[in-house]
Design a protein around this motif. Structure first.
Motif, PDB file in Angstrom:
ATOM      1  N   ASP A  69       0.835  -1.204   0.000  1.00  0.00           N
ATOM      2  CA  ASP A  69       0.000   0.000   0.000  1.00  0.00           C
ATOM      3  C   ASP A  69       0.873   1.258   0.000  1.00  0.00           C
ATOM      4  OD1 ASP A  69      -2.254  -1.547   0.008  1.00  0.00           O
ATOM      5  OD2 ASP A  69      -2.702  -1.272   2.146  1.00  0.00           O
ATOM      6  N   SER A  70       1.962   1.226   0.750  1.00  0.00           N
ATOM      7  CA  SER A  70       2.870   2.370   0.769  1.00  0.00           C
ATOM      8  C   SER A  70       3.543   2.560  -0.583  1.00  0.00           C
ATOM      9  CB  SER A  70       3.927   2.192   1.855  1.00  0.00           C
ATOM     10  OG  SER A  70       3.357   2.258   3.137  1.00  0.00           O
ATOM     11  N   HIS A  84       1.464  -7.508  -9.311  1.00  0.00           N
ATOM     12  CA  HIS A  84       1.042  -6.217  -8.767  1.00  0.00           C
ATOM     13  C   HIS A  84       1.963  -5.100  -9.267  1.00  0.00           C
ATOM     14  CE1 HIS A  84      -0.909  -3.646  -5.678  1.00  0.00           C
ATOM     15  NE2 HIS A  84       0.255  -3.025  -5.710  1.00  0.00           N
ATOM     16  N   ILE A  85       3.237  -5.391  -9.352  1.00  0.00           N
ATOM     17  CA  ILE A  85       4.218  -4.398  -9.794  1.00  0.00           C
ATOM     18  C   ILE A  85       4.085  -4.145 -11.293  1.00  0.00           C
ATOM     19  CG2 ILE A  85       6.672  -3.865  -9.984  1.00  0.00           C
ATOM     20  CD1 ILE A  85       5.602  -3.943  -7.076  1.00  0.00           C
ATOM     21  N   THR A 129       6.568   9.698   3.812  1.00  0.00           N
ATOM     22  CA  THR A 129       6.214   8.279   3.885  1.00  0.00           C
ATOM     23  C   THR A 129       6.375   7.727   5.297  1.00  0.00           C
ATOM     24  OG1 THR A 129       8.457   7.522   3.342  1.00  0.00           O
ATOM     25  CG2 THR A 129       6.978   7.972   1.494  1.00  0.00           C
ATOM     26  N   ARG A 130       7.179   8.390   6.117  1.00  0.00           N
ATOM     27  CA  ARG A 130       7.386   7.901   7.490  1.00  0.00           C
ATOM     28  C   ARG A 130       6.123   8.058   8.339  1.00  0.00           C
ATOM     29  NH1 ARG A 130       8.113   5.681  11.460  1.00  0.00           N
ATOM     30  NH2 ARG A 130      10.004   5.320  12.713  1.00  0.00           N
ATOM     31  N   ASP A 131       5.201   8.902   7.894  1.00  0.00           N
ATOM     32  CA  ASP A 131       3.943   9.110   8.612  1.00  0.00           C
ATOM     33  C   ASP A 131       2.845   8.142   8.173  1.00  0.00           C
ATOM     34  OD1 ASP A 131       4.642  11.320  10.280  1.00  0.00           O
ATOM     35  OD2 ASP A 131       4.478  12.669   8.563  1.00  0.00           O
ATOM     36  N   TRP A 132       3.074   7.389   7.123  1.00  0.00           N
ATOM     37  CA  TRP A 132       2.020   6.546   6.579  1.00  0.00           C
ATOM     38  C   TRP A 132       1.797   5.317   7.465  1.00  0.00           C
ATOM     39  CZ3 TRP A 132       3.759   6.460   0.724  1.00  0.00           C
ATOM     40  CH2 TRP A 132       3.633   7.757   0.203  1.00  0.00           C
ATOM     41  N   PRO A 133       0.621   4.694   7.375  1.00  0.00           N
ATOM     42  CA  PRO A 133       0.366   3.482   8.166  1.00  0.00           C
ATOM     43  C   PRO A 133       1.385   2.391   7.842  1.00  0.00           C
ATOM     44  CG  PRO A 133      -1.675   4.334   7.241  1.00  0.00           C
ATOM     45  CD  PRO A 133      -0.566   5.129   6.617  1.00  0.00           C
ATOM     46  N   LYS A 134       1.801   1.666   8.871  1.00  0.00           N
ATOM     47  CA  LYS A 134       2.768   0.574   8.732  1.00  0.00           C
ATOM     48  C   LYS A 134       4.028   1.036   7.991  1.00  0.00           C
ATOM     49  CE  LYS A 134       1.391  -3.575   7.843  1.00  0.00           C
ATOM     50  NZ  LYS A 134       0.792  -4.751   7.175  1.00  0.00           N
TER      51      LYS A 134
END
Length: 271
Positions: free
Chosen positions: A19-20, A49-50, A253-258
């Motif tokens: 997801d990230s 997926h990629i 991106t460091r704030d995103w879930p997981k």
């Protein structure tokens, strides 16, 4: 190819953070993404997926179950895909490929080195120092070593060393902490100088600005504490340095879930 947008990211498990990756691609649209610590053997890599979902039809993989692993995802054709065994261990820490325009990309995941900065007491730290020494010898032996090369080369990855005082939140407090000790920083400098590599981020932002790409999971509020280290790097040969128009650390991106504890570094080369 008027411009090349290339990103490097220790994603800390590709399957856990798809997801990230989706969100990063939607926001930044890199042409090439070099991933480290994919933690998936090639048969388990989310390839469809990629290629079909994200639109990166050209993929090079070097992975193993649960540990290490590197990958290159590209919207441009990849040729001459190769991987090197370092320190006699086939532990999936290097992958290379050539892009259009004869641009040679090397994707590295240098060993972290454990917690004790003593090679006699800590085999992981000894492995890391040996790996950096081998990188120096390899760079010197590449055609055009010592900065004379007219070859267009990019070296990226989680090099697991923060070389400058401005690459860590406290130079004084981290001098005896693995990733910023003198045995590591001097070796990384030597590996960079052996082939005349240019540090793209410092080339763009100067040597003194505090810049980090990694923040520990231990901090409850990583932004408030901001105890970071710049462990992730993009190096260019002089033949490409003049094409560099942007170099960014994408810390959102460091704030995103997981979130991964590392964030992407992205450069733009106007070719």
């Amino acid at each position: 190819m008027p411009a090349l947008r290339l990103a490097t990211w220790n994603i800390n498990s590709i399957r856990s953070r798809l997801d990230s990756l989706d969100r990063f691609v939607a926001a930044e649209q890199p042409d090439v993404i070099c991933l480290q610590e994919t933690r998936a053997q090639d048969s388990d890599f989310p390839l469809s997926h990629i290629t079909d979902g994200l639109g990166y039809p050209h993929v090079a993989l070097k992975g193993q179950k649960m540990h290490s692993g590197v990958a290159i995802l590209s919207r441009l054709p990849l040729t001459r895909i190769d991987s090197r065994i370092w320190c006699g261990q086939d532990d999936c820490r290097h992958l290379s490929a050539v892009l259009a325009g004869d641009i040679e990309v090397h994707n590295f995941y240098v060993p972290a080195g454990g917690d004790v900065p003593d090679p006699a007491a800590n085999a992981k730290f000894a492995h890391k120092l040996a790996f950096l020494d081998e990188m120096k010898a390899w760079g010197k032996d590449l055609p055009g070593g010592g900065g004379r090369s007219r070859r267009k080369r990019v070296l990226v990855g989680d090099l697991n060393v923060a070389p400058l005082p401005s690459d860590v939140w406290s130079h004084k407090q981290l001098l005896n902490i693995v990733s910023h000790t003198p045995p590591e920083t001097t070796r990384l400098d030597a590996a960079r100088d052996a082939h005349g590599w240019i540090d793209a981020v410092r080339h763009s932002h100067g040597p003194d600005a505090p810049l980090y790409t990694w923040w520990s999971y231990r901090a409850k509020d990583w932004r408030a504490s901001n105890r970071g280290r710049r462990l992730d790097h993009v190096w260019l040969t002089p033949a490409l340095a003049g094409a560099l128009t942007d170099a960014r650390i994408i810390d959102a991106t460091r704030d995103w879930p997981k979130a991964s504890d590392h964030v992407p570094v992205m450069v733009r080369l106007d070719l």
